[in-house]
Design a protein around this motif. Structure first.
Motif, PDB file in Angstrom:
ATOM      1  N   ILE A 169     -87.407 -39.070-114.360  1.00  0.00           N
ATOM      2  CA  ILE A 169     -86.938 -39.733-113.144  1.00  0.00           C
ATOM      3  C   ILE A 169     -86.676 -38.739-112.014  1.00  0.00           C
ATOM      4  O   ILE A 169     -86.290 -39.132-110.917  1.00  0.00           O
ATOM      5  N   GLN A 170     -86.882 -37.430-112.293  1.00  0.00           N
ATOM      6  CA  GLN A 170     -86.753 -36.422-111.242  1.00  0.00           C
ATOM      7  C   GLN A 170     -88.121 -35.956-110.734  1.00  0.00           C
ATOM      8  O   GLN A 170     -88.194 -34.985-109.987  1.00  0.00           O
ATOM      9  N   GLY A 171     -89.198 -36.635-111.167  1.00  0.00           N
ATOM     10  CA  GLY A 171     -90.491 -36.339-110.562  1.00  0.00           C
ATOM     11  C   GLY A 171     -91.531 -35.730-111.464  1.00  0.00           C
ATOM     12  O   GLY A 171     -92.593 -35.300-110.988  1.00  0.00           O
ATOM     13  N   GLY A 182     -91.457 -26.641-118.886  1.00  0.00           N
ATOM     14  CA  GLY A 182     -91.149 -26.473-117.472  1.00  0.00           C
ATOM     15  C   GLY A 182     -92.187 -25.667-116.711  1.00  0.00           C
ATOM     16  O   GLY A 182     -92.095 -25.546-115.484  1.00  0.00           O
ATOM     17  N   LEU A 183     -93.162 -25.118-117.427  1.00  0.00           N
ATOM     18  CA  LEU A 183     -94.166 -24.274-116.790  1.00  0.00           C
ATOM     19  C   LEU A 183     -95.557 -24.898-116.777  1.00  0.00           C
ATOM     20  O   LEU A 183     -96.488 -24.324-116.214  1.00  0.00           O
ATOM     21  N   GLY A 220     -87.295 -20.561-106.571  1.00  0.00           N
ATOM     22  CA  GLY A 220     -88.402 -19.902-107.258  1.00  0.00           C
ATOM     23  C   GLY A 220     -89.719 -20.644-107.112  1.00  0.00           C
ATOM     24  O   GLY A 220     -90.684 -20.357-107.830  1.00  0.00           O
ATOM     25  N   GLY A 221     -89.770 -21.609-106.202  1.00  0.00           N
ATOM     26  CA  GLY A 221     -90.981 -22.391-106.020  1.00  0.00           C
ATOM     27  C   GLY A 221     -91.161 -23.495-107.045  1.00  0.00           C
ATOM     28  O   GLY A 221     -92.225 -24.120-107.109  1.00  0.00           O
ATOM     29  N   TYR A 222     -90.128 -23.748-107.867  1.00  0.00           N
ATOM     30  CA  TYR A 222     -90.219 -24.769-108.905  1.00  0.00           C
ATOM     31  C   TYR A 222     -89.485 -26.043-108.499  1.00  0.00           C
ATOM     32  O   TYR A 222     -88.427 -26.000-107.855  1.00  0.00           O
ATOM     33  N   GLU A 223     -90.057 -27.184-108.915  1.00  0.00           N
ATOM     34  CA  GLU A 223     -89.369 -28.456-108.718  1.00  0.00           C
ATOM     35  C   GLU A 223     -88.125 -28.520-109.610  1.00  0.00           C
ATOM     36  O   GLU A 223     -88.025 -27.820-110.623  1.00  0.00           O
ATOM     37  N   GLY A 224     -87.207 -29.425-109.253  1.00  0.00           N
ATOM     38  CA  GLY A 224     -85.962 -29.548-110.012  1.00  0.00           C
ATOM     39  C   GLY A 224     -86.180 -29.913-111.466  1.00  0.00           C
ATOM     40  O   GLY A 224     -85.473 -29.421-112.360  1.00  0.00           O
ATOM     41  N   TRP A 225     -87.167 -30.781-111.758  1.00  0.00           N
ATOM     42  CA  TRP A 225     -87.392 -31.202-113.145  1.00  0.00           C
ATOM     43  C   TRP A 225     -87.806 -30.034-114.025  1.00  0.00           C
ATOM     44  O   TRP A 225     -87.520 -30.023-115.226  1.00  0.00           O
ATOM     45  N   ARG A 226     -88.504 -29.051-113.442  1.00  0.00           N
ATOM     46  CA  ARG A 226     -88.925 -27.888-114.232  1.00  0.00           C
ATOM     47  C   ARG A 226     -87.719 -27.061-114.671  1.00  0.00           C
ATOM     48  O   ARG A 226     -87.679 -26.540-115.794  1.00  0.00           O
ATOM     49  N   TRP A 227     -86.729 -26.954-113.792  1.00  0.00           N
ATOM     50  CA  TRP A 227     -85.542 -26.169-114.129  1.00  0.00           C
ATOM     51  C   TRP A 227     -84.754 -26.814-115.271  1.00  0.00           C
ATOM     52  O   TRP A 227     -84.074 -26.121-116.026  1.00  0.00           O
TER      53      TRP A 227
END
Length: 493
Positions: free
Chosen positions: A64-66, A126-127, A197-204
């Motif tokens: 739900i965060q993308g 996440g990657l 770091g150029g990452y979307e929130g869901w990746r973190w």
């Protein structure tokens, strides 16, 4: 393996000074022993399972965060469901092999190793840059997580008597609702790292939780107890006391030798297969709500971040219930009626949600739907841990528990394959297929629990009447390797 059998690693105490069997066990020393064991078993195992469950269900928070939009997944299709589905294929296939490897290695080494493994798999989620990469990560996540639940049951059962087990298992199992609550809170916080770091929130969500899991796996290596005869934190006298307590609780039918007789007894035991069906029935709901609660709450009308926050009170209520039910079950020395109470609670929750199905003519207020989820979660957290403890407590012997627990969990976790596919996006916000399927399986659970209670009660009465005394005529080596088939053994209801 030879006909004479293979001795269980955890049962070899030939080098330990015997605790005199003709003397009563000192209650103070026993309480001191249990306190030492509790500190080295329950907290580290609970911590590991919290990490495992967090890494397993965080895909629901990421969704739900993308996640779907970022990986170009079809939100109306089945790609998300397939990503959930593939996890359970390897999770089921590797549970029994993992329990056999646990027997070969020190538990602290093996369980720490697989924890680091699924932590790395979580980080990799996440990657990934596409759906195929996500699916591959989920496959290996299932391989590495497979051994934790059956391994925990196996290890704990070698230290505790049957009516000491459930309260500790309940405290351990509270890591599941705590992971759900903490996962929602953590996802809410990590979603605000969008763009770092150029990452979307869901990746973190995946990366940070995976790093924590790897570090936790390393730390637990130096905290977790090994098999009783290997545990350096126990004196020789305490090791012998552990063995004496377990022997007195289970009786003479230890099943510490794996041979053809033992394998025949294990694989023809109706309790194991009924227990697997029971776990399947409740694990269907457990997995479904774990993966889809953020989605369900979102379709109730909450925003993505608000859905994360609103999942926390539900999980916390379930956590409290899990602990209270485990303690009460041990104090009452009873399992069946606690299971029935939990089934009734969950069925009531599903009944409320089903009442708003297409054709019912109305949607329930959001507050009523939210309350129904509380009932669902509370009932699940009563039934699921007691179902696992009930079977384990009625399997006597090292190998019987190792195989029996692994079979129950592996066959029961086939429910994950079903749970991954019954909450269909096009049915939102009602999700009638998901709620109705879970409702039906809870009814099945109640019926099967009643059958198991009846069969074990009948067998106890037969043994009381001496109808199994002919087994005393077996050679001593065979008689003492019968496990719970030994005529002196009595089942707990």
């Amino acid at each position: 393996m030879t006909d004479s059998g293979e001795k269980a690693a955890g049962s070899d105490i030939s080098h330990v000074e015997n605790c005199p069997a003709d003397l009563p066990i000192d209650s103070y020393l026993e309480k001191k022993l249990l306190w030492k064991v509790d500190l080295r078993l329950v907290p580290p195992l609970a911590f590991l399972y919290l990490l495992a469950f967090l890494d397993r269900i965080n895909i629901g928070n990421a969704r739900i965060q993308g996640l779907e939009e970022s990986l170009n997944m079809d939100p109306e299709g089945s790609q998300y469901n397939i990503a959930l589905f593939v996890f359970f294929i390897t999770y089921v296939l590797f549970e029994i092999p993992s329990n056999m490897l646990l027997k070969r290695f020190a538990p602290s080494t093996w369980l720490s190793f697989i924890t680091c493994g699924f932590g790395l798999c979580s980080m990799c989620q996440g990657l990934v840059t596409n759906w195929t990469g996500l699916v591959i990560c989920r496959v290996f996540l299932g391989v590495t997580e497979a051994g934790l639940l059956p391994g925990t049951i196996y290890l704990m059962s070698m230290y505790y008597k049957r009516h000491e087990f459930q309260r500790r298992f309940g405290i351990w199992y509270v890591s599941v609702p705590l992971a759900g609550a903490f996962g929602g809170l953590l996802a809410y916080a990590l979603a605000h790292m969008e763009g770092i770091g150029g990452y979307e929130g869901w990746r973190w969500i995946f990366i940070i939780e995976g790093i924590v899991t790897v570090l936790g796996g390393v730390a637990v290596k130096f905290w977790l107890a090994d098999w009783p005869h290997q545990s350096k934190f126990l004196t020789d006298a305490e090791k012998a006391l552990v063995q004496r307590r377990i022997s007195e609780d289970t009786g003479p039918g230890a099943m510490d030798t794996l041979n053809r007789q033992a394998l025949r007894i294990i694989f023809t035991d109706y309790k194991i297969y009924i227990g697997a069906l029971l776990y399947f029935a409740i694990a269907l709901s457990g997995n479904a709500v774990a993966y889809f609660t953020p989605t369900i709450l979102h379709y109730f009308g909450y925003s993505p971040l608000s859905a994360q926050v609103h999942s926390i009170p539900i999980w916390m209520a379930a956590a409290v219930t899990c602990v209270v039910a485990g303690i009460a079950s041990d104090l009452c020395r009873h399992r069946y009626w606690f299971i029935m109470a939990g089934c009734a609670t969950t069925v009531a929750g599903y009944a409320i949600l089903i009442a708003q199905a297409p054709g019912a003519g109305h949607r329930l207020p959001t507050g009523v739907q939210y309350f129904a989820l509380f009932l669902v979660f509370i009932g699940i957290q009563i039934v699921q841990p007691i179902t696992l403890g009930w079977l384990s407590g009625n399997l006597a012997g090292h190998y019987k528990r190792a195989f029996g627990s692994a079979i129950q969990v592996s066959l029961g976790n086939l429910a994950g394959l079903v749970a991954s596919n019954i909450f269909i996006t096009r049915e939102a916000p009602i999700f009638i297929t998901g709620f109705a399927t879970c409702f039906a399986l809870l009814i099945l659970h109640a019926l099967l629990s009643s059958l198991l209670a009846f069969l074990m009660t009948r067998e106890n009465r037969r043994r009381d009447r001496g109808e199994r005394d002919y087994r005393f005529e077996l050679p001593e080596e065979q008689l003492n390797n019968l496990g719970d088939d030994h005529p002196s053994y009595r089942f707990g209801i």
